[in-house]
Design a protein around this motif. Structure first.
Motif, PDB file in Angstrom:
ATOM      1  N   VAL A   4       0.871  -1.179   0.000  1.00  0.00           N
ATOM      2  CA  VAL A   4       0.000   0.000   0.000  1.00  0.00           C
ATOM      3  C   VAL A   4       0.903   1.223   0.000  1.00  0.00           C
ATOM      4  N   TYR A   7       1.740   8.112   1.220  1.00  0.00           N
ATOM      5  CA  TYR A   7       2.036   9.454   0.756  1.00  0.00           C
ATOM      6  C   TYR A   7       2.180  10.372   1.971  1.00  0.00           C
ATOM      7  N   PRO A  15      -1.750   6.114   4.196  1.00  0.00           N
ATOM      8  CA  PRO A  15      -1.990   5.243   3.042  1.00  0.00           C
ATOM      9  C   PRO A  15      -2.582   6.055   1.900  1.00  0.00           C
ATOM     10  N   ALA A  16      -2.217   5.684   0.659  1.00  0.00           N
ATOM     11  CA  ALA A  16      -2.606   6.483  -0.509  1.00  0.00           C
ATOM     12  C   ALA A  16      -4.108   6.792  -0.524  1.00  0.00           C
ATOM     13  N   ALA A  17      -4.931   5.787  -0.157  1.00  0.00           N
ATOM     14  CA  ALA A  17      -6.384   5.985  -0.238  1.00  0.00           C
ATOM     15  C   ALA A  17      -6.870   7.037   0.749  1.00  0.00           C
ATOM     16  N   GLU A  18      -6.086   7.263   1.800  1.00  0.00           N
ATOM     17  CA  GLU A  18      -6.499   8.268   2.799  1.00  0.00           C
ATOM     18  C   GLU A  18      -5.768   9.593   2.609  1.00  0.00           C
ATOM     19  N   THR A  20      -5.780  12.712   1.329  1.00  0.00           N
ATOM     20  CA  THR A  20      -6.733  13.645   0.728  1.00  0.00           C
ATOM     21  C   THR A  20      -6.468  15.065   1.225  1.00  0.00           C
ATOM     22  N   SER A 119       6.133   7.191  -6.665  1.00  0.00           N
ATOM     23  CA  SER A 119       5.880   5.884  -7.265  1.00  0.00           C
ATOM     24  C   SER A 119       7.191   5.341  -7.806  1.00  0.00           C
TER      25      SER A 119
END
Ligand code: PLP
Length: 289
Positions: A4, A7, A15-18, A20, A119
């Motif tokens: 995962v 960032y 985690p990338a999904a969080e 924001t 990345s």
């Protein structure tokens, strides 16, 4: 890279999904933000000083007083690379004006939003494969480059609509980079790249007043050419000069040097100067570690 991706958002690894930012962030509302794309080779950011200087120049121009030291920015980048176990990477470092009360007029008191995205990006060059699959195909577009007195070209901001419109024009053509002209019909740059060509035994590239973004890869390539004794001219050129060139290539941080196969359907291609400069660029990268 870890499973995962993590960032960096405002000092925290998430985690990338969080990862924001607020919908009221001015980077989102107005493109009111500065950023840099940086290559990391063997855990070392390439041309870090040049990137941090350009980021500072953009922030100064936009009057984004983020009050973060260069060392702080670098440690955020390094922490993100370490957390993702990355040695060869693409990094995007963004500094927005953050959320402010009021509407368009910026408030001098800035609480910036600082984001680092990474990345994996294996290095090209002698021991690796280039990051591009094939030489570039360039197409001159109708969209003209934003004049310097509207948005100074030296500012690398989140506002990429000029480049987006230029790329949209490529449509179903086989071109993968747009060539933007200025209001006088002279060559400026690609949507995300600087343009070089070889003609009459000299390496030529549009001068900064064309205008063009002062690309960091452009600057390294100009240094390498001058050190090698290759005649160099930064000038003002017509599209026909590029179409008639002996060799042409594009530069940016991700692509490094990318040969141009065709300009407006006319074959140009690479050659000895492009090959030599690509090799010297690889050596400059290898000298990092
Ligand atoms: N010109 C434009 C408009 C760009 O967006 C970029 C990079 O994204 C470049 C040139 C190349 O700049 P650099 O070599 O610093 O990546």
């Amino acid at each position: 890279m870890t499973d995962v991706p993590l960032y960096h958002v405002d000092g925290e690894l998430v985690p990338a999904a969080e990862a924001t930012v607020s919908v009221r962030d001015r980077g989102f509302l107005y493109g009111d933000a500065a950023f840099e794309t940086i290559r990391v080779y063997g855990s070392t950011p390439f041309e870090w000083d040049a990137h941090v200087d350009r980021l500072r120049a953009t922030c100064d121009l936009l009057a984004i007083d983020h009050r973060l030291s260069d060392a702080d920015l670098r440690s955020r980048v390094e922490e993100t690379l370490d957390a993702n176990d990355l040695a060869d990477a693409y990094v995007r470092l963004s500094v927005t004006r953050g959320v402010q009360p009021g509407k368009l007029t910026p408030d001098p008191d800035v609480d910036p939003t600082v984001v680092v995205i990474v990345s994996e990006l294996p290095r090209g060059g002698r021991e690796g494969r280039p990051v591009w699959d094939a030489p570039a195909t360039l197409q001159t577009v109708k969209t003209r480059r934003v004049p310097d007195r509207s948005i100074p070209a030296r500012a690398k901001t989140h506002n990429y609509l000029n480049g987006v419109l230029a790329r949209l024009e490529l449509g179903v053509s086989d071109a993968d980079e747009a060539l933007l002209l200025n209001a006088d019909g002279r060559i400026t740059e690609g949507a995300t790249s600087n343009v070089f060509f070889v003609a009459d035994d000299a390496l030529r590239t549009p001068n900064l007043d064309s205008p063009v973004l002062p690309g960091i890869t452009r600057s390294v390539v100009l240094d390498l050419a001058r050190e090698e004794g290759i005649p160099v001219e930064e000038g003002s050129y017509a599209p026909g000069d590029l179409r008639r060139a002996d060799e042409a290539f594009l530069t940016n941080t991700t692509w490094e040097l990318r040969p141009v196969a065709r300009v407006d359907g006319i074959a140009v291609g690479d050659g000895p100067v492009t090959a030599l400069l690509s090799r010297l660029f690889d050596e400059r990268v290898e000298a990092l570690y």
